[in-house]
Design an enzyme around this catalytic site. Structure first.
Site, PDB file in Angstrom:
ATOM      1  N   SER A  85       0.806  -1.226   0.000  1.00 18.83           N
ATOM      2  CA  SER A  85       0.000   0.000   0.000  1.00 18.83           C
ATOM      3  C   SER A  85       0.836   1.272   0.000  1.00 18.83           C
ATOM      4  CB  SER A  85      -0.883   0.032   1.245  1.00 18.83           C
ATOM      5  OG  SER A  85      -1.745  -1.047   1.256  1.00 18.83           O
ATOM      6  N   HIS A 148       1.805  -4.921   9.716  1.00 15.13           N
ATOM      7  CA  HIS A 148       0.698  -5.133   8.770  1.00 15.13           C
ATOM      8  C   HIS A 148      -0.555  -5.627   9.517  1.00 15.13           C
ATOM      9  CE1 HIS A 148       2.793  -4.264   5.128  1.00 15.13           C
ATOM     10  NE2 HIS A 148       3.478  -5.374   5.016  1.00 15.13           N
ATOM     11  N   ARG A 170      -4.330   2.021   0.170  1.00 15.24           N
ATOM     12  CA  ARG A 170      -4.359   2.298  -1.261  1.00 15.24           C
ATOM     13  C   ARG A 170      -5.594   1.638  -1.850  1.00 15.24           C
ATOM     14  NH1 ARG A 170       0.685  -0.168  -4.799  1.00 15.24           N
ATOM     15  NH2 ARG A 170       0.429   1.174  -6.599  1.00 15.24           N
ATOM     16  N   SER A 178      -0.441  -5.096  -7.094  1.00 11.48           N
ATOM     17  CA  SER A 178       0.908  -5.000  -6.520  1.00 11.48           C
ATOM     18  C   SER A 178       1.219  -6.244  -5.685  1.00 11.48           C
ATOM     19  CB  SER A 178       0.988  -3.735  -5.660  1.00 11.48           C
ATOM     20  OG  SER A 178       2.286  -3.563  -5.180  1.00 11.48           O
ATOM     21  N   LYS A 302       6.069  -0.325 -10.309  1.00  6.30           N
ATOM     22  CA  LYS A 302       5.664   0.793 -11.176  1.00  6.30           C
ATOM     23  C   LYS A 302       5.405   2.079 -10.393  1.00  6.30           C
ATOM     24  CE  LYS A 302       3.659  -0.791 -15.435  1.00  6.30           C
ATOM     25  NZ  LYS A 302       2.401  -0.859 -16.185  1.00  6.30           N
TER      26      LYS A 302
HETATM   27  P1  PAP Z   1       5.331  -3.894   1.491  1.00  6.66           P
HETATM   28  O1  PAP Z   1       3.946  -4.074   1.988  1.00  6.66           O
HETATM   29  O2  PAP Z   1       5.976  -5.178   1.067  1.00  6.66           O
HETATM   30  O3  PAP Z   1       6.193  -3.068   2.409  1.00  6.66           O
HETATM   31  P2  PAP Z   1       4.761  -1.585  -0.082  1.00  6.66           P
HETATM   32  O4  PAP Z   1       5.950  -0.712  -0.022  1.00  6.66           O
HETATM   33  O5  PAP Z   1       3.624  -1.267   0.812  1.00  6.66           O
HETATM   34  O6  PAP Z   1       5.201  -3.099   0.103  1.00  6.66           O
HETATM   35  O7  PAP Z   1       4.171  -1.583  -1.558  1.00  6.66           O
HETATM   36  C1  PAP Z   1       4.957  -1.621  -2.687  1.00  6.66           C
HETATM   37  C2  PAP Z   1       4.306  -0.713  -3.711  1.00  6.66           C
HETATM   38  O8  PAP Z   1       4.686   0.648  -3.443  1.00  6.66           O
HETATM   39  C3  PAP Z   1       4.769  -1.016  -5.114  1.00  6.66           C
HETATM   40  O9  PAP Z   1       3.667  -0.646  -5.942  1.00  6.66           O
HETATM   41  P3  PAP Z   1       3.447  -1.250  -7.424  1.00  6.66           P
HETATM   42  O10 PAP Z   1       3.600  -2.731  -7.320  1.00  6.66           O
HETATM   43  O11 PAP Z   1       2.065  -0.834  -7.804  1.00  6.66           O
HETATM   44  O12 PAP Z   1       4.475  -0.598  -8.271  1.00  6.66           O
HETATM   45  C4  PAP Z   1       5.940  -0.067  -5.259  1.00  6.66           C
HETATM   46  O13 PAP Z   1       6.309   0.183  -6.604  1.00  6.66           O
HETATM   47  C5  PAP Z   1       5.395   1.171  -4.573  1.00  6.66           C
HETATM   48  N1  PAP Z   1       6.449   2.068  -4.111  1.00  6.66           N
HETATM   49  C6  PAP Z   1       7.619   1.757  -3.511  1.00  6.66           C
HETATM   50  N2  PAP Z   1       8.310   2.855  -3.225  1.00  6.66           N
HETATM   51  C7  PAP Z   1       7.568   3.911  -3.653  1.00  6.66           C
HETATM   52  C8  PAP Z   1       7.775   5.332  -3.647  1.00  6.66           C
HETATM   53  N3  PAP Z   1       8.859   5.888  -3.140  1.00  6.66           N
HETATM   54  N4  PAP Z   1       6.789   6.101  -4.166  1.00  6.66           N
HETATM   55  C9  PAP Z   1       5.675   5.560  -4.678  1.00  6.66           C
HETATM   56  N5  PAP Z   1       5.432   4.231  -4.725  1.00  6.66           N
HETATM   57  C10 PAP Z   1       6.366   3.407  -4.218  1.00  6.66           C
END
Ligand code: PAP
Length: 345
Positions: A85, A148, A170, A178, A302
């Site tokens: 998220s 979480h 999100r 994701s 992404k």
């Molecule tokens: P986690 O629950 O494993 O910690 P989390 O960081 O919550 O994961 O989610 C990853 C998502 O945040 C990814 O989204 P996507 O798969 O739709 O691309 C990741 O790309 C996105 N993400 C990571 N870092 C950033 C950032 N700095 N700004 C915006 N989105 C980000």
């Protein structure tokens, strides 16, 4: 679980802390409790349901141990979220805001450390497998943690102290897409999109049901505004400066007029942006971000709002929107599904 906590307090002849600080006794209590929990073994990893939240096997022991042992301090800051998220982003932002006097942007540890290693999960890092950590008192203040867990299944001391909780979530469509990609890369098992989707809709997914995860914190944020700050990924995408100021104020580290005039908010936002973090050596590598962990780059895919349109067919979208509408009915909660078009959930 609170029942166990109460029993522990009354049945221990010496003291509650002696009982829960003993690793062997802790393991026994955890085993006893886990044996009573509903289990779902259909997915790639077994899930255990505790107080409505489906914990993957690698987090359930830690959650119970933290409930029995963790002592929150009023200055602690917790980042809570459903998986995928925007947690990595928020870890970078919170760390940078809180530590900006210790670490100005050009010397920020983020330049060489993965955000996931700067703020660690209580249930599957600090208390991994139910092990009692030794070093929590030595963490710099304010201590920063992530979780979480649902609000209802948070370790007792977190909800019963004055520590602060920032929640990020999100829209369900982008979160699902994701999550699906992350599970595919992290669990190294060929995940079937339809099967994962079914489980997501049913709620039997890591830290699901998604809607309950959100509603618990949403309600808590309405009831206890000084304790829980509710944030959305899409809002950060839309106006990062506004959201960062809101976040800093809530955390007790507001930006001063001088800092704002100097452009510090923008500077930190650029440091923590998807484009910047994703391209840093520490984050773009295929190597694990920690020993035994997934590839560092698995946390950056992404970073867009609305990417679900590239992965879900119309009936999947319609179905998930319908479930979301039903689950959030009357709550006042709405999500954005793309940045140029607001659609209420
Ligand atoms: P986690 O629950 O494993 O910690 P989390 O960081 O919550 O994961 O989610 C990853 C998502 O945040 C990814 O989204 P996507 O798969 O739709 O691309 C990741 O790309 C996105 N993400 C990571 N870092 C950033 C950032 N700095 N700004 C915006 N989105 C980000």
């Amino acid at each position: 679980m609170e029942e166990i906590l109460k029993n522990s307090k009354t049945s221990s002849s010496s003291s509650f802390s002696v009982l829960v600080n003993d690793q062997e006794k802790m393991n026994k209590k955890i085993d006893e409790l886990i044996a009573t929990l509903p289990v779902d073994s259909e997915g790639s990893v077994p899930l255990y349901q505790l107080k409505g939240c489906w914990y993957p096997f690698f987090a359930i022991r830690g959650n119970i141990a933290a409930d029995l042992h963790f002592q929150a301090q009023d200055s602690d800051i917790f980042l809570a979220s459903p998986p995928k998220s925007g947690t990595t982003w928020m870890k970078a932002l919170i760390f940078s805001i809180v530590n900006r006097n210790r670490h100005p942007p050009n010397e920020n540890p983020l330049l060489t450390t993965h955000p996931q290693n700067l703020i660690q999960y209580i249930e599957f890092r600090h208390y991994l497998n139910g092990n009692i950590p030794e070093n929590l008192d030595q963490l710099p203040k304010p201590r920063l943690f992530a979780t979480h867990s649902h609000y209802a299944s948070l370790p007792h001391s977190i909800t019963h102290s004055s520590c602060r909780i920032v929640y990020i979530c999100r829209n369900p469509l982008d979160t699902f897409v994701s999550l699906y990609h992350f599970l595919r890369s992290s669990e190294k098992i060929q995940q079937d999109m339809d099967a994962t989707y079914e489980k997501y809709c049913r709620g039997t997914i890591h830290f699901g049901p998604f809607w309950d995860n959100i509603l618990g914190y949403w309600r808590a944020s309405l009831e206890k505004q000084e304790k829980v700050l509710f944030m959305k990924y899409e809002d950060l995408k839309e106006d990062i400066v506004f959201e960062m100021k809101r976040l800093a104020k809530f955390l007790g580290f507001p930006f001063s007029v001088e800092e704002e005039n100097e452009g510090l908010v923008e500077e930190i936002s650029r440091l923590c942006s998807f484009e910047n973090l994703k391209n840093l050596e520490v984050n773009r590598t295929h190597k694990p971000y920690r020993e035994g962990g997934v590839s560092a780059n698995a946390f950056y895919r992404k970073g867009e709002v609305g990417d679900f349109v590239n992965h879900l067919n119309p009936s999947m979208v319609e179905n998930l929107m319908k479930i979301t509408q039903e689950k959030f009915a009357g709550s006042g909660l709405v999500f954005k599904y793309s940045l140029d078009k607001l659609q209420n959930s």
